[in-house]
Design a protein around this motif. Sequence first.
Motif, mmCIF file in Angstrom:
data_model
loop_
_atom_site.group_PDB
_atom_site.id
_atom_site.type_symbol
_atom_site.label_atom_id
_atom_site.label_comp_id
_atom_site.label_asym_id
_atom_site.label_seq_id
_atom_site.Cartn_x
_atom_site.Cartn_y
_atom_site.Cartn_z
ATOM 1 N N THR A 135 0.863 -1.176 0.000
ATOM 2 C CA THR A 135 0.000 0.000 0.000
ATOM 3 C C THR A 135 0.895 1.220 0.000
ATOM 4 O O THR A 135 1.286 1.725 1.039
ATOM 5 N N ASP A 136 1.254 1.656 -1.174
ATOM 6 C CA ASP A 136 2.179 2.784 -1.307
ATOM 7 C C ASP A 136 1.448 4.102 -1.405
ATOM 8 O O ASP A 136 0.240 4.165 -1.587
ATOM 9 N N ALA A 137 2.259 5.133 -1.317
ATOM 10 C CA ALA A 137 1.761 6.493 -1.502
ATOM 11 C C ALA A 137 1.390 6.666 -2.977
ATOM 12 O O ALA A 137 1.700 5.815 -3.812
ATOM 13 N N PRO A 138 0.734 7.756 -3.321
ATOM 14 C CA PRO A 138 0.395 7.996 -4.727
ATOM 15 C C PRO A 138 1.629 7.925 -5.629
ATOM 16 O O PRO A 138 2.753 8.173 -5.197
ATOM 17 N N ALA A 139 1.428 7.586 -6.889
ATOM 18 C CA ALA A 139 2.526 7.376 -7.839
ATOM 19 C C ALA A 139 3.420 8.607 -7.983
ATOM 20 O O ALA A 139 4.622 8.480 -8.202
ATOM 21 N N GLU A 140 2.854 9.795 -7.831
ATOM 22 C CA GLU A 140 3.657 11.017 -7.999
ATOM 23 C C GLU A 140 4.527 11.334 -6.780
ATOM 24 O O GLU A 140 5.427 12.158 -6.844
ATOM 25 N N ALA A 141 4.285 10.679 -5.660
ATOM 26 C CA ALA A 141 5.062 10.938 -4.441
ATOM 27 C C ALA A 141 6.401 10.208 -4.508
ATOM 28 O O ALA A 141 6.485 9.072 -4.953
ATOM 29 N N LYS A 142 7.448 10.896 -4.055
ATOM 30 C CA LYS A 142 8.771 10.282 -3.982
ATOM 31 C C LYS A 142 8.919 9.632 -2.616
ATOM 32 O O LYS A 142 8.653 10.253 -1.598
ATOM 33 N N GLN A 143 9.343 8.388 -2.603
ATOM 34 C CA GLN A 143 9.456 7.647 -1.352
ATOM 35 C C GLN A 143 10.885 7.756 -0.828
ATOM 36 O O GLN A 143 11.848 7.431 -1.521
ATOM 37 N N TYR A 144 11.052 8.195 0.418
ATOM 38 C CA TYR A 144 12.364 8.361 1.026
ATOM 39 C C TYR A 144 12.684 7.272 2.040
ATOM 40 O O TYR A 144 13.837 6.988 2.294
ATOM 41 N N ALA A 145 11.662 6.721 2.641
ATOM 42 C CA ALA A 145 11.877 5.677 3.643
ATOM 43 C C ALA A 145 10.727 4.687 3.569
ATOM 44 O O ALA A 145 9.608 5.048 3.222
ATOM 45 N N ARG A 146 11.037 3.456 3.905
ATOM 46 C CA ARG A 146 10.000 2.420 3.901
ATOM 47 C C ARG A 146 10.279 1.460 5.048
ATOM 48 O O ARG A 146 11.329 0.827 5.090
ATOM 49 N N GLU A 147 9.348 1.350 5.991
ATOM 50 C CA GLU A 147 9.527 0.482 7.150
ATOM 51 C C GLU A 147 8.519 -0.651 7.181
ATOM 52 O O GLU A 147 8.694 -1.602 7.924
ATOM 53 N N ARG A 148 7.483 -0.569 6.403
ATOM 54 C CA ARG A 148 6.423 -1.578 6.430
ATOM 55 C C ARG A 148 6.783 -2.730 5.512
ATOM 56 O O ARG A 148 7.143 -2.534 4.366
ATOM 57 N N PHE A 149 6.662 -3.950 6.038
ATOM 58 C CA PHE A 149 6.931 -5.157 5.266
ATOM 59 C C PHE A 149 5.774 -5.447 4.324
ATOM 60 O O PHE A 149 4.611 -5.374 4.706
ATOM 61 N N ASN A 150 6.083 -5.752 3.072
ATOM 62 C CA ASN A 150 5.096 -6.177 2.088
ATOM 63 C C ASN A 150 5.577 -7.464 1.443
ATOM 64 O O ASN A 150 6.778 -7.677 1.301
ATOM 65 N N GLY A 151 4.635 -8.308 1.055
ATOM 66 C CA GLY A 151 4.991 -9.538 0.357
ATOM 67 C C GLY A 151 4.557 -10.766 1.128
ATOM 68 O O GLY A 151 3.809 -10.693 2.093
ATOM 69 N N THR A 152 5.050 -11.913 0.674
ATOM 70 C CA THR A 152 4.680 -13.170 1.310
ATOM 71 C C THR A 152 5.535 -13.410 2.550
ATOM 72 O O THR A 152 6.645 -12.910 2.650
#
Length: 144
Positions: free
Chosen positions: A84-101
């Motif tokens: 569940t990412d931010a809108p496509a136009e937003a630049k992502q600087y950090a990511r702490e939430r695990f996604n995937g299997t």
Amino acid sequence: MSDLYFGTDLFDEFDRLHRRMSGAFGGFPTSLRSTQNGAFPHINVGTTDESIEVVAFAPGIDSSKLEVTIDKGLLTIAGERKQTDAPAEAKQYARERFNGTFRRVVELPQHADADKVDARYVDGVLRISIGKREVSKPRAITVH
């Protein structure tokens, strides 16, 4: 006075040896308390007189994507958490939430009864209650 002399601090040597051994065997946890960093979902395991209680903290998952199995004394919790990412136009600087299997395996005590299992997922918390076999439950013995 001791006849032994170490050119370095003995405790530093033990610390160095511990770090080397941890590096060599770091991918193979030896118990629930020594799981790899980042293991998902985080779990608590407890017991009552009647059951073994496992609580897995897994927010943001569709309950239909969760799979709970018991086979040969191993409880397996598997599933997938969608991104569940931010809108496509937003630049992502950090990511702490695990996604995937994910897949988490917990060894159960021998007195766990695989035929008496109840699993409920509410508000991001998976609660699994596993009954105990009758022979393992505590009982009072009358002394005559």
